[in-house]
Each structure stands twice: as C-alpha cells, then as structure tokens.
Design a protein around this motif. Structure first.
Motif, mmCIF file in Angstrom:
data_model
loop_
_atom_site.group_PDB
_atom_site.id
_atom_site.type_symbol
_atom_site.label_atom_id
_atom_site.label_comp_id
_atom_site.label_asym_id
_atom_site.label_seq_id
_atom_site.Cartn_x
_atom_site.Cartn_y
_atom_site.Cartn_z
ATOM 1 N N VAL A 325 -15.001 -26.677 34.488
ATOM 2 C CA VAL A 325 -14.736 -27.819 34.669
ATOM 3 C C VAL A 325 -13.871 -27.195 35.930
ATOM 4 C CG1 VAL A 325 -12.084 -27.408 32.985
ATOM 5 C CG2 VAL A 325 -12.959 -29.606 33.810
ATOM 6 N N SER A 327 -9.967 -28.318 37.725
ATOM 7 C CA SER A 327 -8.729 -28.973 37.967
ATOM 8 C C SER A 327 -7.804 -28.696 38.996
ATOM 9 C CB SER A 327 -7.838 -28.024 37.057
ATOM 10 O OG SER A 327 -8.136 -26.451 37.294
ATOM 11 N N THR A 410 -6.346 -28.459 29.910
ATOM 12 C CA THR A 410 -7.650 -29.140 30.833
ATOM 13 C C THR A 410 -9.006 -29.044 30.011
ATOM 14 O OG1 THR A 410 -6.671 -28.675 32.726
ATOM 15 C CG2 THR A 410 -9.124 -28.754 33.124
ATOM 16 N N GLU A 413 -9.336 -31.318 27.178
ATOM 17 C CA GLU A 413 -9.482 -32.559 28.194
ATOM 18 C C GLU A 413 -11.034 -33.305 28.212
ATOM 19 O OE1 GLU A 413 -5.897 -32.424 30.497
ATOM 20 O OE2 GLU A 413 -4.025 -33.176 28.808
ATOM 21 N N HIS A 414 -11.412 -32.561 29.028
ATOM 22 C CA HIS A 414 -11.921 -32.309 29.907
ATOM 23 C C HIS A 414 -13.684 -32.130 28.802
ATOM 24 C CE1 HIS A 414 -16.116 -31.473 31.860
ATOM 25 N NE2 HIS A 414 -16.310 -30.552 30.851
ATOM 26 N N ARG A 417 -13.200 -35.742 26.918
ATOM 27 C CA ARG A 417 -13.987 -37.239 27.816
ATOM 28 C C ARG A 417 -15.591 -37.191 28.151
ATOM 29 N NH1 ARG A 417 -9.399 -35.051 31.496
ATOM 30 N NH2 ARG A 417 -11.488 -34.201 32.466
ATOM 31 N N SER A 418 -15.701 -35.838 27.912
ATOM 32 C CA SER A 418 -17.175 -35.880 27.909
ATOM 33 C C SER A 418 -18.156 -35.941 26.920
ATOM 34 C CB SER A 418 -17.859 -34.641 28.210
ATOM 35 O OG SER A 418 -17.150 -32.979 27.769
#
Length: 562
Positions: A325, A327, A410, A413-414, A417-418
């Motif tokens: 991911v 950032s 991070t 949260e990713h 969202r995914s």
C-alpha cells in the motif's frame, strides 16, 4: 538444536541422517542454553570427535565425546555467560565469555585450560582463528551491532601480542558474520552499501561479493548466525531476504543460481558440506525443519532431511499474499492472510516484535488460529523492520510508538476501504516491542476497535534502565515523543497478557496498567500467566493467551461500537 516437548521443553542437540529420524545427542539432564548478551546464541559447535556446548546456566562449557557423559571443561563466575562457540583449525575451542562490564574471547583446551585472547570493555562476538590470526567483532556499549560494529584482526599466537587492526566497520557501518574462506581470505557481511551484503578482505583490500538490493543477514540479536558457506568447488551459498521472502543463492564468480526454490523462509544457519547445503527452512504450509539442497543438480527444490518434522498443516492452508500500500511515506509492504470464505469480516493487524524483526513467509500457528476463526490477518513490515536495508531499519530511531503505529493504521484503513475488513471489527496485537506498538495504537484515534498487548513494554524509559547492557542502546535510540503508555490516553478496549516469569519485560508494569484501566472501564481485560516466560513458550500458556485474545475480540464485536 531443538526443544524437547517430552522433557519439559529442554533444548537438546540433535543429529539426523538423510533418511532416518533425528536423534538427540545430548541428555535432557544437561540442557543446552546460555544467555550471552541477554539473548544467547552460538551455544554449540561440532568437532571431529567432540561436541562442545554451553549448559543452560550459561556459565559452563561441556565437551561430549563419542562415549561417556559430557565433561565440564570450563566454568565461569556468577555473572559470566559463555557463547559464540567456534572451532579453530586444530580443534581448539574458542568462545566469548561475557560479563557485566567487559567481554573476553578465550580459547579452551581439551584439558580445560582457558587462555584469554582478547579483552574489551565493549561487546565481542564471532571469534574466528586461522593460521594464528584471530578475526572477531567488537562494538561499543552504547551501540547495537547492527548500527555500528568493527571487524578486527589480532595475532593470537602464544607469546605474541600486538594491537588489533580494524578491517571494516565504524559507527555508521555494521559488520557481522566474519568467516575465513578459501585461500585465507576473510569474508563478512557489511551494510556499507546500505544493504547487509557479503564482502571479502584480501591482500589488504575490501571488495563486495554478489551485491544485491536485499539483506543477506538479519539483525544479530543472537550469536552464532551464519548466513553463508563455501562449496568444495569454490562457490558461495548465501541467503537473501527482502523482509518477507527468503532465498538461497549459489554464487560462482559472476553466475548466480537460486537454490531451494520450494522454500520461502530460511533461518540464518547455512551449513555446506562438499556440494550439499543444509538449511532450516519453511513454507506457508510447513513449519520450520531441516532441508538439504544439492548444489550440482539443476535449479530446483530442497529435499527434507530425516523422517520427522516435514508434515504439512492438518488442514488446507491458504497461502498469504504479499501486498503493498502506498502512503505519504512511501511503499509499505505486508503479508495478508485471508479466511477460506474470503468475505469481509474481522481483521487482526499484527505488529511484529523487535522492532528490528521481519515478516517471514512461513507457517505461523498463531496466525492460522485466527484465520481458522474467520479473521483476516495482516502482518505489517513497518518502518524499523529488517530486510529492507539500513535506512529503512533506522527510520524508526526517535519515532518508536509513532511511525510503527502509523504504518499499522495505514494497512488497516486500506483493508477497510478495499472491502477486506469490516470497519467495526479491526484489531491490533503485538508482543514485546510490538505490544508497545499495539498499546500506542490504542492511545490515538484510528481504525482499531481493540488492542492486545502480550509481554509488552509499557514505559520505554523505565525499560531502558532495567534491560541487560546489550539492549540499552536499542531502547535509547528508539525512544521518541510517544513515551510511556498512560491509562488516561487509552481510547479503545485493551487486553494485557503477561507471564509472571518474564525476565525481559515487566509483568508488574503491565498488570499495574491493567489495574488502572480496569478502574475506568470493564471493557479492558488482563491475563497474568503464572510461570509464563517472555515468549509464552509453554504450550498451556500459549493456548490460554490465544483463547483469551479471541474471546476479547468477540466480546467487542458482540457489543458493537460504543
């Protein structure tokens, strides 16, 4: 060496043939161990007719011949620990004898005569003697060996004394794993290029061998690591790691060939005999065991050694995926384990200990426990981890409890969202230094619904004063503005698990924090395991901690967001 579950987990030296099961060489009545520099290592070495090893009190060195019981050949004082055993060409035993204020490199004869070869007010490691020349490592007591260390040469012949000369290393260069190679050349790992790569000292010149953008050695928390070896035909077998996947390479001049392609994680113990390399390797579906690779055959996989320890998991394990991911601080990598239904559900983010650790691509029973209960698990290679070079490893200096928490958040949260995780069932857990990360994550707004801290560091400043001298510089250089975990800052439910016999982190500190949290909310939980050590290595302690952790998460999910 392995622990023996039939004798209370004592560590024993094992021997195995290519076909038969392994057998114990040492008796359970004389366990192998030692705590040199707090974490031990290099506790045995095999000679032509003698196995030398350190007893589990760390103060005694034993010699074990083909017949008869082990014989104690050296005994240290109350505050002395032996380790880093090595053999010279004439079967003379070398060892590091560490004390509270100084280290020594000693030679030990078969009759038990002990001679001091080097004494230092710093730390010493990895003695290697060839032709009367002693190579060894030294670093200051205010440094960690992976931040700054030196490789030195000294004349070790009786009656000779000379000042040691520095071959490599400085406060800005780490040197580890020296080894005399063919033709009298001295090999070692150095991160002078930014990566821990293999180098050679020959005719007064240091040159890089097989440069790769990967670390070929881990941070030396323990002694005795050896991540490379020499073949009979002049090649070099070495490991590489990017922080997640390990590889075994054969380097022969300018030719490089991958070995053991069926293994994804390899421990830093490489043994080469003729044209065969033996390693301790594992895969996402098989636990660590001994494997052998034929160096003369075409590229391919390693074969298991012996008849035990190579059974896959008793259920179909879905291999994890290596994910990235992006950032604001750059690319962030992690291992993602999904449950079989692959539906959105609870997520557990695991912060590894260390924090100079990695995220090995291997079977992990703790991860599989949560996956089998419907959780996705993300193991984050956060800033400060090893395998991604010196700069990445040192990026956590002065920011512990901040950058590591940011990176774990991070990833979480990713994944929300995914669609991998549901937003109200995202948890973080960690042990030791990772426990501190989990607790600091509980002290700030973020994606987490609950946090579990096992054997956790609570107050880095107090911990720095209590740890053994070896580790104090690590605690000092990491410390940042996050500071101690304060109960009034905790924003989500916390489970604190600690063993009462932990000698590395304070059970008293953890339980005091647990009591303070309990006074503010019944959502917080605690579990003190009587007799449990820092690693909760006893199976009963491990089972109790896992059951408590998953029950804790289920209570939060059942209650819903507050």
């Amino acid at each position: 060496m392995q622990s023996d579950p039939n004798h209370g987990g004592v560590r024993r030296i094992m021997q195995s043939s290519s076909t038969g099961p392994g057998r114990a060489v040492t008796s359970p009545q004389v366990p192998v161990g030692g705590q040199l520099h707090a974490y031990g290592g290099g506790t045995f070495v095999v000679g032509p007719d003698t196995v030398w090893f350190v007893g589990d009190d760390g103060r005694s060195v034993f010699g074990l011949g083909a017949d008869g019981p082990p014989v104690r050949v050296a005994v240290g004082g109350r505050d002395v620990q032996f380790g880093e055993l090595a053999l010279a060409a004439d079967s003379l035993l070398l060892a590091v004898r560490g004390g509270e204020a100084a280290d020594e490199i000693v030679s030990v004869s078969r009759s038990g005569d002990v001679r001091v070869l080097v004494r230092s007010s710093g730390f010493l490691a990895a003695p290697r003697l060839e032709g009367g020349v002693l190579a060894y490592l030294e670093w200051n007591r205010d440094e960690m060996p992976w931040d700054g260390s030196r490789l030195l040469l000294a004349d070790a012949r009786p009656g000779r004394s000379s000042l040691a000369t520095v071959v490599a290393g400085s406060p800005t260069e780490s040197v580890v794993q020296p080894l005399w190679g063919p033709g009298g050349s001295l090999y070692f790992m150095s991160d002078r290029t930014g990566w821990l790569n293999l180098h050679r000292f020959r005719d007064g010149v240091v040159e890089a061998i097989a440069q790769v953008d990967a670390d070929c050695a881990p941070a030396p928390w323990e002694g005795g690591y050896q991540s490379y070896g020499f073949t009979s035909s002049g090649g070099i077998v070495l490991t590489t790691s990017d922080g997640i996947r390990s590889e075994l390479l054969l380097v022969d001049g300018t030719v490089r060939r991958r070995l053991a392609s069926n293994l994804t994680s390899i421990k830093p113990y490489v043994a080469v005999s003729g044209e065969t390399a033996a390693v301790i390797g594992s895969t996402p579906s098989q636990p660590p065991s001994v494997w052998a690779a034929d160096l003369t055959s075409a590229p391919g996989g390693a074969r298991p050694v012996g008849g035990e320890g190579h059974q896959p998991a008793p259920w179909a394990v879905l291999p994890p995926s290596v994910e990235t991911v992006t950032s604001e601080h750059g690319a962030l990598r992690y291992l993602l384990h999904r449950s079989h239904d692959r539906q959105p559900g609870p997520l557990l983010v695991r912060a590894h200990p260390g924090p100079t650790d990695d995220v090995p691509l291997r079977l992990d029973w703790t991860t599989q426990f949560f996956v089998s209960h419907g959780f996705s698990v993300a193991e984050v290679l956060y800033r400060g981890s090893t395998g991604q070079g010196r700069a990445f490893r040192q990026s956590l200096h002065g920011h512990w409890g901040d950058y590591d928490v940011e990176d774990c958040a991070t990833v979480a949260e990713h994944l929300v969202r995914s669609g991998v995780a549901t937003a109200d069932a995202v948890f973080i857990s960690g042990a030791s230094a990772g426990g501190y990360t989990a607790l600091q994550a509980a002290c700030r707004p973020g994606p987490f619904s609950g946090a579990t801290a096992t054997s956790a560091i609570i107050d880095p400043a107090r911990w720095e004063r209590s740890v053994p001298p070896f580790q104090r510089p690590h605690a000092a250089v990491l410390a940042g503005p996050a500071g101690a975990v304060r109960p009034e800052r905790v924003k989500i439910p916390v489970l604190l698990i600690h063993g009462s016999a932990d000698t590395i982190t304070s059970a008293e500190d953890a339980m005091r924090l647990a009591d303070q949290l309990a006074g503010s909310s019944s959502a917080h939980q605690r579990l003190l395991l009587e007799g449990g050590d820092h690693y909760l290595s006893d199976p009963v302690s491990r089972e109790q901690s896992l059951q408590a952790e998953i029950a804790f998460y289920r209570r939060i999910m059942h209650r819903g967001p507050s």
